[in-house]
Design an enzyme around this catalytic site. Sequence first.
Site, PDB file in Angstrom:
ATOM      1  CG  HIS A 118      88.155  96.506  62.215  1.00  0.00           C
ATOM      2  ND1 HIS A 118      88.113  95.503  61.856  1.00  0.00           N
ATOM      3  CD2 HIS A 118      89.439  97.317  61.987  1.00  0.00           C
ATOM      4  CE1 HIS A 118      89.629  95.199  62.435  1.00  0.00           C
ATOM      5  NE2 HIS A 118      90.381  96.380  62.179  1.00  0.00           N
ATOM      6  CG  ASP A 119      85.116  93.833  62.430  1.00  0.00           C
ATOM      7  OD1 ASP A 119      83.585  93.732  62.326  1.00  0.00           O
ATOM      8  OD2 ASP A 119      85.396  94.019  61.407  1.00  0.00           O
ATOM      9  N   GLY A 136      90.386  96.344  66.374  1.00  0.00           N
ATOM     10  CA  GLY A 136      89.586  95.377  66.276  1.00  0.00           C
ATOM     11  C   GLY A 136      88.976  94.359  66.787  1.00  0.00           C
TER      12      GLY A 136
END
Length: 265
Positions: A118-119, A136
Amino acid sequence: MIQPLAYIHPEAKIAQNVVVEPFAIIHKDVEIGEGTWIGSHAVINEGARIGRNCKIYPGAVISSTPQDLKFKDEYTRTFIGDGTTIREYATISRGTEEHWKTEIGSNCLVMAYAHVAHDCRIGNNCLIINNVQMAGHVHMGDWAIIGGSSSVHQWVKIGPHAMVSGGSLVRKDVPPFTKAAREPLSYTGINSIGLRRRGFDNDKINQIQEIYRYIYMRGLNNADALTQIELELPPSDERDEIVNFIRTSERGIMRGPSSGADRGE
């Protein structure tokens, strides 16, 4: 061409000339650009925005729920640029409220079994080799390469044109134009072969190498090295990019070579 054995949610937006093979699954709130190919058993989850002329190979999972205990099902997305290829069983998580999206640029290659968490923000023309595990919030600059079976710590930044050796544990930031290898991860010179392939001439490569002599070969701390670089070396886009990268690094940059020898070539 959409095979009848594929599942496509009626709210998904599929452009013309997209090929969706049997048993692929495309959920709602997905957008796929023209000319993209979706292989059998690929899963495209909510929030995916896939560009034109991409290839998503069998078993890949795009825009899956983040593996983050803080995630509370916020509305987040995953962006994949034009011409990018995602190979078999690679997994890419959508963003969290920290950045709201995961981004992979154009003309990238994410090889089999890699994970982009994520991200993460991946630039253009990047290579993520087989079985790379990326935590992440990792940032990866244009034309960077991460070798197979490497693990990248969360919040790490990998500069443009950098190359990380296979099997590496990447705990610190990797500055632009460099090669990184060994354990713990260390500077092993500049990525001269890659730079030549991308049109950098010998003068420019020598300038970059001289900058890293200040940083890694003169026994200076980073602050003093950057000050001397700005005072003694001529301005250039590459100089400013290196200085800014190191000055703004929050995790600190990878260590220097174990010996005093300059291994720039």
